[in-house]
Design a protein around this motif. Structure first.
Motif, PDB file in Angstrom:
ATOM      1  N   GLY A  69      21.414  38.009 -30.295  1.00 30.25           N
ATOM      2  CA  GLY A  69      22.009  38.920 -29.318  1.00 30.25           C
ATOM      3  C   GLY A  69      23.253  38.293 -28.710  1.00 30.25           C
ATOM      4  N   GLU A  70      24.022  39.142 -27.981  1.00 22.57           N
ATOM      5  CA  GLU A  70      25.262  38.617 -27.422  1.00 22.57           C
ATOM      6  C   GLU A  70      24.986  37.737 -26.203  1.00 22.57           C
ATOM      7  N   LEU A  71      25.977  36.890 -25.902  1.00 21.90           N
ATOM      8  CA  LEU A  71      25.816  35.858 -24.875  1.00 21.90           C
ATOM      9  C   LEU A  71      25.317  36.418 -23.539  1.00 21.90           C
ATOM     10  N   ALA A  72      25.940  37.499 -23.089  1.00 24.99           N
ATOM     11  CA  ALA A  72      25.645  37.983 -21.730  1.00 24.99           C
ATOM     12  C   ALA A  72      24.589  39.091 -21.708  1.00 24.99           C
ATOM     13  N   LEU A  73      23.739  39.142 -22.726  1.00 25.03           N
ATOM     14  CA  LEU A  73      22.731  40.214 -22.798  1.00 25.03           C
ATOM     15  C   LEU A  73      21.787  40.149 -21.581  1.00 25.03           C
ATOM     16  N   PRO A  74      21.665  41.240 -20.802  1.00 21.58           N
ATOM     17  CA  PRO A  74      20.761  41.188 -19.640  1.00 21.58           C
ATOM     18  C   PRO A  74      19.304  41.017 -20.074  1.00 21.58           C
ATOM     19  N   LYS A  75      18.509  40.441 -19.181  1.00 21.33           N
ATOM     20  CA  LYS A  75      17.112  40.120 -19.507  1.00 21.33           C
ATOM     21  C   LYS A  75      16.341  41.347 -19.995  1.00 21.33           C
ATOM     22  N   GLU A  76      16.622  42.535 -19.401  1.00 23.97           N
ATOM     23  CA  GLU A  76      15.845  43.717 -19.787  1.00 23.97           C
ATOM     24  C   GLU A  76      16.119  44.166 -21.224  1.00 23.97           C
ATOM     25  N   HIS A  77      17.210  43.658 -21.825  1.00 25.43           N
ATOM     26  CA  HIS A  77      17.492  44.030 -23.220  1.00 25.43           C
ATOM     27  C   HIS A  77      16.957  42.999 -24.230  1.00 25.43           C
ATOM     28  N   LEU A  78      16.356  41.949 -23.723  1.00 25.74           N
ATOM     29  CA  LEU A  78      15.908  40.883 -24.643  1.00 25.74           C
ATOM     30  C   LEU A  78      14.855  41.335 -25.668  1.00 25.74           C
ATOM     31  N   PRO A  79      13.937  42.275 -25.319  1.00 24.91           N
ATOM     32  CA  PRO A  79      12.936  42.648 -26.326  1.00 24.91           C
ATOM     33  C   PRO A  79      13.555  43.056 -27.661  1.00 24.91           C
ATOM     34  N   ARG A  80      14.743  43.648 -27.642  1.00 22.13           N
ATOM     35  CA  ARG A  80      15.288  44.116 -28.921  1.00 22.13           C
ATOM     36  C   ARG A  80      15.910  42.991 -29.778  1.00 22.13           C
ATOM     37  N   VAL A  81      16.017  41.777 -29.240  1.00 21.18           N
ATOM     38  CA  VAL A  81      16.561  40.687 -30.075  1.00 21.18           C
ATOM     39  C   VAL A  81      15.495  39.636 -30.434  1.00 21.18           C
ATOM     40  N   LEU A  82      14.232  39.945 -30.129  1.00 20.92           N
ATOM     41  CA  LEU A  82      13.188  38.939 -30.373  1.00 20.92           C
ATOM     42  C   LEU A  82      12.981  38.654 -31.864  1.00 20.92           C
ATOM     43  N   GLN A  83      13.087  39.738 -32.682  1.00 17.19           N
ATOM     44  CA  GLN A  83      12.904  39.557 -34.120  1.00 17.19           C
ATOM     45  C   GLN A  83      14.002  38.650 -34.685  1.00 17.19           C
ATOM     46  N   GLU A  84      15.220  38.872 -34.185  1.00 17.73           N
ATOM     47  CA  GLU A  84      16.358  38.035 -34.602  1.00 17.73           C
ATOM     48  C   GLU A  84      16.127  36.587 -34.159  1.00 17.73           C
ATOM     49  N   PHE A  85      15.568  36.432 -32.966  1.00 13.52           N
ATOM     50  CA  PHE A  85      15.265  35.099 -32.436  1.00 13.52           C
ATOM     51  C   PHE A  85      14.286  34.382 -33.384  1.00 13.52           C
ATOM     52  N   VAL A  86      13.240  35.119 -33.805  1.00 15.50           N
ATOM     53  CA  VAL A  86      12.237  34.545 -34.717  1.00 15.50           C
ATOM     54  C   VAL A  86      12.920  34.073 -36.005  1.00 15.50           C
ATOM     55  N   SER A  87      13.742  34.953 -36.603  1.00 15.48           N
ATOM     56  CA  SER A  87      14.391  34.605 -37.886  1.00 15.48           C
ATOM     57  C   SER A  87      15.278  33.377 -37.726  1.00 15.48           C
ATOM     58  N   GLU A  88      16.008  33.326 -36.606  1.00 12.71           N
ATOM     59  CA  GLU A  88      16.892  32.181 -36.370  1.00 12.71           C
ATOM     60  C   GLU A  88      16.107  30.874 -36.275  1.00 12.71           C
ATOM     61  N   VAL A  89      14.997  30.919 -35.537  1.00 12.74           N
ATOM     62  CA  VAL A  89      14.188  29.695 -35.377  1.00 12.74           C
ATOM     63  C   VAL A  89      13.628  29.258 -36.731  1.00 12.74           C
ATOM     64  N   VAL A  90      13.167  30.241 -37.520  1.00 17.68           N
ATOM     65  CA  VAL A  90      12.636  29.912 -38.852  1.00 17.68           C
ATOM     66  C   VAL A  90      13.731  29.235 -39.685  1.00 17.68           C
ATOM     67  N   ASN A  91      14.953  29.784 -39.640  1.00 17.54           N
ATOM     68  CA  ASN A  91      16.064  29.198 -40.413  1.00 17.54           C
ATOM     69  C   ASN A  91      16.398  27.791 -39.952  1.00 17.54           C
ATOM     70  N   VAL A  92      16.474  27.609 -38.625  1.00 19.74           N
ATOM     71  CA  VAL A  92      16.807  26.284 -38.088  1.00 19.74           C
ATOM     72  C   VAL A  92      15.752  25.262 -38.521  1.00 19.74           C
ATOM     73  N   ALA A  93      14.482  25.642 -38.372  1.00 24.31           N
ATOM     74  CA  ALA A  93      13.397  24.708 -38.715  1.00 24.31           C
ATOM     75  C   ALA A  93      13.435  24.383 -40.208  1.00 24.31           C
ATOM     76  N   GLU A  94      13.752  25.384 -41.019  1.00 25.97           N
ATOM     77  CA  GLU A  94      13.831  25.162 -42.481  1.00 25.97           C
ATOM     78  C   GLU A  94      14.981  24.221 -42.805  1.00 25.97           C
ATOM     79  N   ASP A  95      16.149  24.475 -42.195  1.00 27.04           N
ATOM     80  CA  ASP A  95      17.328  23.616 -42.417  1.00 27.04           C
ATOM     81  C   ASP A  95      17.027  22.164 -42.081  1.00 27.04           C
ATOM     82  N   ARG A  96      16.254  21.982 -41.013  1.00 21.88           N
ATOM     83  CA  ARG A  96      15.971  20.611 -40.552  1.00 21.88           C
ATOM     84  C   ARG A  96      14.714  20.035 -41.215  1.00 21.88           C
TER      85      ARG A  96
END
Ligand code: UDP
Length: 398
Positions: A69-96
Protein backbone atom coordinates in the motif's frame (compact mmCIF):
# COMPACT_ATOMS: atom_id res chain seq x y z
CA UNK A 1 14.73 -20.02 17.59
CA UNK A 2 14.05 -17.71 14.64
CA UNK A 3 10.96 -15.58 15.29
CA UNK A 4 8.98 -13.50 12.76
CA UNK A 5 7.21 -10.68 14.59
CA UNK A 6 4.38 -9.07 12.63
CA UNK A 7 3.37 -5.57 13.63
CA UNK A 8 1.65 -4.15 10.55
CA UNK A 9 0.96 -0.63 11.82
CA UNK A 10 2.83 -0.73 15.14
CA UNK A 11 6.34 -0.14 13.90
CA UNK A 12 8.76 0.04 16.83
CA UNK A 13 10.62 2.97 15.25
CA UNK A 14 7.56 5.28 15.33
CA UNK A 15 7.59 7.81 18.18
CA UNK A 16 4.90 6.65 20.66
CA UNK A 17 2.33 8.93 22.27
CA UNK A 18 0.88 10.45 19.10
CA UNK A 19 -2.05 9.39 16.96
CA UNK A 20 -1.76 5.67 16.21
CA UNK A 21 1.43 4.85 18.12
CA UNK A 22 1.62 4.07 21.80
CA UNK A 23 2.19 1.22 24.18
CA UNK A 24 2.10 -1.42 21.44
CA UNK A 25 5.07 0.13 19.60
CA UNK A 26 7.02 0.25 22.89
CA UNK A 27 6.00 -3.35 23.64
CA UNK A 28 7.16 -4.68 20.24
CA UNK A 29 10.48 -2.85 20.60
CA UNK A 30 11.23 -3.95 24.16
CA UNK A 31 10.14 -7.55 23.72
CA UNK A 32 11.96 -8.00 20.39
CA UNK A 33 15.14 -6.47 21.80
CA UNK A 34 15.13 -8.64 24.89
CA UNK A 35 14.20 -11.86 23.06
CA UNK A 36 17.19 -11.18 20.79
CA UNK A 37 19.46 -10.68 23.78
CA UNK A 38 18.25 -14.06 25.09
CA UNK A 39 19.67 -15.61 21.91
CA UNK A 40 16.62 -15.71 19.61
CA UNK A 41 16.85 -14.34 16.05
CA UNK A 42 13.99 -11.85 15.82
CA UNK A 43 12.82 -10.27 12.55
CA UNK A 44 10.17 -7.57 12.96
CA UNK A 45 8.01 -6.84 9.89
CA UNK A 46 6.14 -3.52 9.86
CA UNK A 47 4.53 -1.57 7.07
CA UNK A 48 6.31 1.39 5.48
CA UNK A 49 5.53 4.75 7.10
CA UNK A 50 6.60 8.38 7.03
CA UNK A 51 9.87 9.11 8.83
CA UNK A 52 11.15 5.51 8.67
CA UNK A 53 14.32 6.63 6.90
CA UNK A 54 15.39 8.33 10.14
CA UNK A 55 15.66 4.90 11.71
CA UNK A 56 16.46 4.63 15.40
CA UNK A 57 19.26 3.57 17.72
CA UNK A 58 20.83 0.25 16.94
CA UNK A 59 18.77 -2.74 17.99
CA UNK A 60 19.64 -6.41 18.45
CA UNK A 61 16.69 -7.44 16.23
CA UNK A 62 16.15 -6.86 12.50
CA UNK A 63 13.46 -4.47 11.38
CA UNK A 64 12.06 -4.74 7.84
CA UNK A 65 9.69 -2.14 6.43
CA UNK A 66 7.26 -3.97 4.18
CA UNK A 67 6.04 -2.17 1.09
CA UNK A 68 2.28 -2.85 1.02
CA UNK A 69 0.00 0.00 0.00
CA UNK A 70 1.00 3.63 -0.32
CA UNK A 71 3.09 5.35 2.33
CA UNK A 72 0.38 7.54 3.83
CA UNK A 73 -2.43 4.95 3.78
CA UNK A 74 -4.76 5.66 6.76
CA UNK A 75 -5.13 2.88 9.33
CA UNK A 76 -8.77 2.22 8.37
CA UNK A 77 -7.66 1.25 4.84
CA UNK A 78 -5.06 -1.27 5.98
CA UNK A 79 -7.32 -4.36 5.71
CA UNK A 80 -7.20 -4.10 1.92
CA UNK A 81 -3.38 -4.34 1.78
CA UNK A 82 -2.94 -7.28 4.16
CA UNK A 83 -2.72 -9.85 1.36
CA UNK A 84 0.01 -7.78 -0.30
CA UNK A 85 1.76 -7.57 3.08
CA UNK A 86 1.71 -11.39 3.35
CA UNK A 87 3.17 -11.83 -0.17
CA UNK A 88 5.90 -9.29 0.52
CA UNK A 89 6.95 -10.98 3.76
CA UNK A 90 7.00 -14.38 2.03
CA UNK A 91 9.24 -12.92 -0.72
CA UNK A 92 11.60 -11.23 1.74
CA UNK A 93 11.95 -14.39 3.83
CA UNK A 94 12.57 -16.46 0.68
CA UNK A 95 15.21 -14.00 -0.59
CA UNK A 96 17.00 -14.19 2.74
CA UNK A 97 16.52 -17.97 3.00
CA UNK A 98 14.90 -17.52 6.41
CA UNK A 99 12.75 -20.29 7.86
CA UNK A 100 10.82 -19.42 11.00
CA UNK A 101 10.20 -21.47 14.15
CA UNK A 102 7.53 -19.12 15.45
CA UNK A 103 5.28 -16.22 14.44
CA UNK A 104 4.30 -13.51 16.93
CA UNK A 105 1.62 -11.04 15.84
CA UNK A 106 0.36 -7.80 17.40
CA UNK A 107 -3.15 -6.31 16.93
CA UNK A 108 -5.86 -7.88 14.79
CA UNK A 109 -4.43 -6.68 11.45
CA UNK A 110 -1.18 -8.50 12.19
CA UNK A 111 -3.13 -11.46 13.53
CA UNK A 112 -4.77 -11.85 10.10
CA UNK A 113 -1.35 -11.68 8.41
CA UNK A 114 0.05 -14.12 10.98
CA UNK A 115 -2.71 -16.68 10.31
CA UNK A 116 -1.95 -16.59 6.55
CA UNK A 117 1.81 -16.91 7.11
CA UNK A 118 1.29 -19.66 9.66
CA UNK A 119 -0.61 -21.68 7.04
CA UNK A 120 1.98 -21.03 4.34
CA UNK A 121 5.02 -21.78 6.51
CA UNK A 122 3.32 -24.31 8.84
CA UNK A 123 4.70 -22.30 11.72
CA UNK A 124 3.20 -21.97 15.23
CA UNK A 125 1.52 -18.63 15.80
CA UNK A 126 1.19 -16.61 19.01
CA UNK A 127 -0.89 -13.43 19.02
CA UNK A 128 -1.62 -10.47 21.29
CA UNK A 129 -4.55 -8.19 20.44
CA UNK A 130 -3.56 -5.16 22.56
CA UNK A 131 -7.15 -3.90 22.15
CA UNK A 132 -10.36 -5.55 20.95
CA UNK A 133 -13.26 -4.14 18.96
CA UNK A 134 -15.78 -5.70 21.39
CA UNK A 135 -14.20 -3.82 24.30
CA UNK A 136 -14.13 -0.51 22.41
CA UNK A 137 -17.75 -1.02 21.44
CA UNK A 138 -18.73 -1.51 25.08
CA UNK A 139 -17.62 2.05 25.89
CA UNK A 140 -18.41 3.73 22.55
CA UNK A 141 -21.49 1.94 21.16
CA UNK A 142 -21.83 4.59 18.45
CA UNK A 143 -18.28 4.25 17.16
CA UNK A 144 -18.03 2.40 13.87
CA UNK A 145 -15.55 -0.44 14.07
CA UNK A 146 -15.57 -2.37 10.79
CA UNK A 147 -17.39 -5.70 10.82
CA UNK A 148 -14.28 -7.35 9.40
CA UNK A 149 -12.45 -6.51 12.62
CA UNK A 150 -14.99 -8.34 14.82
CA UNK A 151 -14.96 -11.38 12.51
CA UNK A 152 -11.18 -11.40 12.20
CA UNK A 153 -10.56 -11.11 15.94
CA UNK A 154 -12.75 -14.15 16.58
CA UNK A 155 -11.07 -16.12 13.79
CA UNK A 156 -7.52 -15.19 14.79
CA UNK A 157 -8.20 -16.05 18.46
CA UNK A 158 -9.57 -19.44 17.37
CA UNK A 159 -6.82 -20.29 14.88
CA UNK A 160 -3.64 -19.30 16.74
CA UNK A 161 -1.73 -21.67 18.97
CA UNK A 162 -2.06 -19.31 21.92
CA UNK A 163 -3.17 -15.78 22.79
CA UNK A 164 -0.89 -13.83 25.10
CA UNK A 165 -2.89 -11.44 27.29
CA UNK A 166 -1.84 -9.04 30.04
CA UNK A 167 -4.54 -9.78 32.64
CA UNK A 168 -6.96 -12.46 33.79
CA UNK A 169 -9.81 -10.04 32.92
CA UNK A 170 -8.69 -9.89 29.29
CA UNK A 171 -8.59 -13.71 29.12
CA UNK A 172 -12.07 -13.95 30.66
CA UNK A 173 -13.46 -11.42 28.20
CA UNK A 174 -12.16 -13.42 25.24
CA UNK A 175 -13.31 -16.74 26.67
CA UNK A 176 -16.86 -15.38 26.81
CA UNK A 177 -16.68 -13.38 23.61
CA UNK A 178 -15.14 -16.09 21.43
CA UNK A 179 -16.20 -19.22 23.34
CA UNK A 180 -12.62 -20.36 23.86
CA UNK A 181 -11.21 -22.53 26.67
CA UNK A 182 -9.01 -21.02 29.40
CA UNK A 183 -5.96 -22.97 28.22
CA UNK A 184 -5.98 -21.00 24.96
CA UNK A 185 -4.56 -18.04 26.93
CA UNK A 186 -1.29 -17.22 28.62
CA UNK A 187 -1.12 -14.23 30.96
CA UNK A 188 2.14 -12.30 30.71
CA UNK A 189 1.94 -8.65 31.84
CA UNK A 190 4.30 -6.24 30.07
CA UNK A 191 7.12 -4.59 31.96
CA UNK A 192 9.15 -1.45 32.46
CA UNK A 193 12.82 -0.63 32.09
CA UNK A 194 13.67 0.17 35.70
CA UNK A 195 17.13 1.50 34.71
CA UNK A 196 15.78 4.13 32.27
CA UNK A 197 12.83 4.92 34.50
CA UNK A 198 14.77 5.28 37.72
CA UNK A 199 13.99 6.48 41.21
CA UNK A 200 15.85 8.65 43.71
CA UNK A 201 14.08 8.74 47.09
CA UNK A 202 13.87 12.23 48.62
CA UNK A 203 13.06 13.44 52.12
CA UNK A 204 9.43 14.35 52.83
CA UNK A 205 10.32 17.97 53.62
CA UNK A 206 11.94 18.44 50.16
CA UNK A 207 9.06 16.70 48.50
CA UNK A 208 7.10 19.79 47.45
CA UNK A 209 5.77 18.85 44.04
CA UNK A 210 2.88 20.68 42.50
CA UNK A 211 2.50 19.20 39.01
CA UNK A 212 -0.26 16.75 38.22
CA UNK A 213 0.64 14.67 35.18
CA UNK A 214 -1.15 12.90 32.34
CA UNK A 215 0.91 10.93 29.79
CA UNK A 216 -0.68 9.28 26.78
CA UNK A 217 -2.41 9.62 23.47
CA UNK A 218 -5.35 12.01 23.41
CA UNK A 219 -7.91 9.36 22.65
CA UNK A 220 -11.55 9.21 23.77
CA UNK A 221 -10.95 5.93 25.66
CA UNK A 222 -8.33 7.65 27.83
CA UNK A 223 -11.03 9.87 29.41
CA UNK A 224 -9.00 13.08 29.68
CA UNK A 225 -12.19 15.19 30.16
CA UNK A 226 -12.68 13.66 33.58
CA UNK A 227 -9.20 14.84 34.54
CA UNK A 228 -9.94 18.36 33.25
CA UNK A 229 -13.13 18.50 35.36
CA UNK A 230 -11.23 17.25 38.42
CA UNK A 231 -8.47 19.77 37.82
CA UNK A 232 -11.03 22.59 37.57
CA UNK A 233 -12.07 21.72 41.15
CA UNK A 234 -8.47 21.43 42.41
CA UNK A 235 -7.44 24.72 40.76
CA UNK A 236 -9.93 26.62 42.93
CA UNK A 237 -8.62 24.96 46.10
CA UNK A 238 -4.82 24.80 45.65
CA UNK A 239 -3.40 28.00 44.13
CA UNK A 240 0.02 26.88 42.87
CA UNK A 241 -0.84 23.46 41.41
CA UNK A 242 -0.59 22.91 37.66
CA UNK A 243 -1.44 20.15 35.17
CA UNK A 244 0.79 18.82 32.43
CA UNK A 245 -0.74 16.80 29.58
CA UNK A 246 2.00 15.00 27.64
CA UNK A 247 1.13 13.27 24.37
CA UNK A 248 -0.63 14.02 21.13
CA UNK A 249 -3.51 12.90 19.03
CA UNK A 250 -5.50 13.65 15.93
CA UNK A 251 -5.75 17.39 15.26
CA UNK A 252 -9.53 17.40 15.91
CA UNK A 253 -9.18 15.82 19.32
CA UNK A 254 -6.27 18.09 20.25
CA UNK A 255 -8.34 21.13 19.27
CA UNK A 256 -11.35 19.83 21.20
CA UNK A 257 -9.24 19.39 24.36
CA UNK A 258 -7.77 22.89 23.94
CA UNK A 259 -11.33 24.24 23.55
CA UNK A 260 -12.45 22.56 26.79
CA UNK A 261 -9.43 23.94 28.64
CA UNK A 262 -10.27 27.44 27.38
CA UNK A 263 -13.94 27.11 28.36
CA UNK A 264 -12.90 26.01 31.86
CA UNK A 265 -10.61 29.11 31.96
CA UNK A 266 -7.62 26.94 32.84
CA UNK A 267 -5.27 27.77 29.96
CA UNK A 268 -2.72 29.44 32.29
CA UNK A 269 -2.62 26.38 34.60
CA UNK A 270 -2.33 23.59 32.02
CA UNK A 271 0.69 22.85 29.84
CA UNK A 272 0.41 20.72 26.70
CA UNK A 273 3.91 20.14 25.34
CA UNK A 274 2.59 17.58 22.82
CA UNK A 275 4.39 14.32 22.09
CA UNK A 276 7.78 14.01 23.79
CA UNK A 277 10.53 11.44 23.19
CA UNK A 278 10.56 8.72 25.81
CA UNK A 279 14.05 9.82 26.89
CA UNK A 280 12.50 13.02 28.31
CA UNK A 281 9.83 11.23 30.30
CA UNK A 282 11.80 9.96 33.33
CA UNK A 283 12.43 13.53 34.54
CA UNK A 284 8.83 14.53 33.85
CA UNK A 285 7.49 11.55 35.80
CA UNK A 286 9.93 12.19 38.67
CA UNK A 287 9.03 15.88 38.93
CA UNK A 288 5.28 15.22 39.14
CA UNK A 289 3.34 14.82 42.38
CA UNK A 290 1.20 12.12 40.77
CA UNK A 291 0.10 10.73 37.42
CA UNK A 292 -3.62 10.52 36.64
CA UNK A 293 -5.08 7.86 34.33
CA UNK A 294 -8.87 8.27 34.08
CA UNK A 295 -9.25 5.74 31.22
CA UNK A 296 -12.59 4.09 30.41
CA UNK A 297 -10.56 1.01 29.58
CA UNK A 298 -6.86 0.20 29.59
CA UNK A 299 -5.45 -3.12 28.42
CA UNK A 300 -2.39 -2.40 30.52
CA UNK A 301 -1.13 1.20 31.00
CA UNK A 302 2.61 1.45 30.41
CA UNK A 303 2.76 5.16 31.28
CA UNK A 304 1.42 4.48 34.78
CA UNK A 305 3.99 1.73 35.27
CA UNK A 306 6.83 3.95 33.99
CA UNK A 307 5.70 6.65 36.44
CA UNK A 308 5.67 4.07 39.26
CA UNK A 309 9.25 3.09 38.36
CA UNK A 310 10.18 6.77 38.84
CA UNK A 311 8.47 6.72 42.25
CA UNK A 312 5.35 8.63 41.16
CA UNK A 313 2.01 7.53 42.65
CA UNK A 314 -1.05 7.15 40.41
CA UNK A 315 -4.69 8.07 40.65
CA UNK A 316 -6.26 5.72 38.17
CA UNK A 317 -9.60 4.40 37.02
CA UNK A 318 -10.38 1.04 38.59
CA UNK A 319 -10.24 -0.83 35.29
CA UNK A 320 -8.59 -4.06 34.32
CA UNK A 321 -5.06 -3.10 33.19
CA UNK A 322 -4.57 -0.24 35.67
CA UNK A 323 -5.79 -2.45 38.50
CA UNK A 324 -2.94 -4.82 37.75
CA UNK A 325 -0.37 -2.02 38.28
CA UNK A 326 -1.78 0.27 40.99
CA UNK A 327 -2.06 -1.13 44.50
CA UNK A 328 -5.01 0.88 45.90
CA UNK A 329 -4.06 2.90 49.00
CA UNK A 330 -0.43 1.83 48.74
CA UNK A 331 1.03 2.98 45.40
CA UNK A 332 -1.81 5.41 44.65
CA UNK A 333 -5.59 5.20 44.41
CA UNK A 334 -8.03 3.35 42.18
CA UNK A 335 -11.37 5.04 41.59
CA UNK A 336 -14.39 3.10 40.36
CA UNK A 337 -16.84 5.96 39.73
CA UNK A 338 -16.30 8.41 36.88
CA UNK A 339 -16.75 11.29 39.31
CA UNK A 340 -14.45 14.36 39.07
CA UNK A 341 -15.05 15.22 42.75
CA UNK A 342 -13.61 11.88 43.85
CA UNK A 343 -10.61 12.33 41.54
CA UNK A 344 -10.07 15.88 42.87
CA UNK A 345 -10.20 14.61 46.47
CA UNK A 346 -7.62 11.87 45.95
CA UNK A 347 -5.31 14.03 43.80
CA UNK A 348 -5.39 16.81 46.45
CA UNK A 349 -4.68 14.28 49.19
CA UNK A 350 -1.48 13.22 47.44
CA UNK A 351 -0.42 16.74 46.37
CA UNK A 352 -0.92 18.21 49.85
CA UNK A 353 0.64 15.44 51.90
CA UNK A 354 4.41 15.04 51.25
CA UNK A 355 4.94 12.25 53.83
CA UNK A 356 2.13 10.21 52.23
CA UNK A 357 3.60 10.88 48.80
CA UNK A 358 7.04 9.77 49.96
CA UNK A 359 5.59 6.53 51.33
CA UNK A 360 3.63 5.91 48.10
CA UNK A 361 6.71 6.69 45.98
CA UNK A 362 8.70 3.92 47.59
CA UNK A 363 5.80 1.46 47.31
CA UNK A 364 5.27 2.43 43.64
CA UNK A 365 8.91 1.81 42.81
CA UNK A 366 8.78 -1.58 44.58
CA UNK A 367 5.69 -2.51 42.53
CA UNK A 368 7.44 -1.50 39.29
CA UNK A 369 10.44 -3.66 40.16
CA UNK A 370 8.11 -6.69 40.23
CA UNK A 371 7.15 -5.98 36.60
CA UNK A 372 10.44 -5.90 34.69
CA UNK A 373 10.71 -6.47 30.93
CA UNK A 374 13.30 -9.16 31.56
CA UNK A 375 10.81 -11.14 33.66
CA UNK A 376 8.08 -10.75 31.02
CA UNK A 377 10.38 -11.79 28.18
CA UNK A 378 11.75 -14.84 30.05
CA UNK A 379 8.12 -15.89 30.44
CA UNK A 380 7.36 -15.32 26.75
CA UNK A 381 10.46 -17.23 25.68
CA UNK A 382 9.34 -20.18 27.77
CA UNK A 383 5.85 -20.06 26.17
CA UNK A 384 7.33 -19.85 22.65
CA UNK A 385 9.52 -22.90 23.33
CA UNK A 386 6.55 -24.83 24.71
CA UNK A 387 4.28 -23.96 21.75
CA UNK A 388 6.97 -24.80 19.25
CA UNK A 389 7.64 -28.16 20.91
CA UNK A 390 3.91 -29.00 21.07
CA UNK A 391 3.61 -28.44 17.29
CA UNK A 392 6.61 -30.67 16.57
CA UNK A 393 5.09 -33.65 18.41
CA UNK A 394 2.56 -35.46 16.17
CA UNK A 395 -0.96 -35.69 17.62
CA UNK A 396 -1.77 -39.19 18.96
CA UNK A 397 -3.77 -41.42 16.58
CA UNK A 398 -7.40 -41.88 17.58
N1 UDP B 1 4.83 8.06 25.29
C1 UDP B 1 5.92 8.73 24.76
N2 UDP B 1 5.79 10.07 24.53
C2 UDP B 1 4.66 10.77 24.78
C3 UDP B 1 3.56 10.07 25.34
C4 UDP B 1 3.67 8.71 25.58
O1 UDP B 1 6.98 8.15 24.52
O2 UDP B 1 4.62 11.97 24.53
C5 UDP B 1 4.95 6.59 25.53
C6 UDP B 1 4.93 6.22 27.01
O3 UDP B 1 6.23 6.29 27.54
C7 UDP B 1 4.37 4.80 26.99
C8 UDP B 1 3.50 4.77 25.73
O4 UDP B 1 3.83 5.94 24.98
O5 UDP B 1 5.40 3.85 26.90
C9 UDP B 1 2.01 4.78 26.04
O6 UDP B 1 1.64 3.52 26.46
P1 UDP B 1 0.33 3.24 27.34
O7 UDP B 1 0.27 1.77 27.59
O8 UDP B 1 0.32 4.13 28.54
O9 UDP B 1 -0.86 3.72 26.41
P2 UDP B 1 -1.38 3.19 24.98
O10 UDP B 1 -0.78 4.10 23.97
O11 UDP B 1 -0.90 1.77 24.80
O12 UDP B 1 -2.85 3.28 25.04
Amino acid sequence: MRIATISVHGCPCIQPGGTDAGGMNVYVDQVSERLSRLGHDVDVYSRIHAGMEKGFNERAYNLTHVSAGELALPKEHLPRVLQEFVSEVVNVAEDRSYGYDLLASHYWLSGVVGCELSNIWETPHVTSFHTLASIKKRFWPDEDEPKIRFISEARVARDVDTVVVWTEGEAEHMMTQFGLPRDKFNIVPPGVDTDCFSFTPIASEQNTKSTILYVGRLDALKGVDLLLDAFAIIATQIPDVDLQIVGGGYADEFRRVLGRIASLRLADRIKLPGVLPQSELPKIYSDAACIVAPSFHETFGLAVLEAAACGTPAIAADVDGLRSIVDDGNTGYLIRERDPTLYAEKISEIVENPPLRKQMSIAARNRAEELSWDGAVANLSEIYNRISLARSIPAPLR
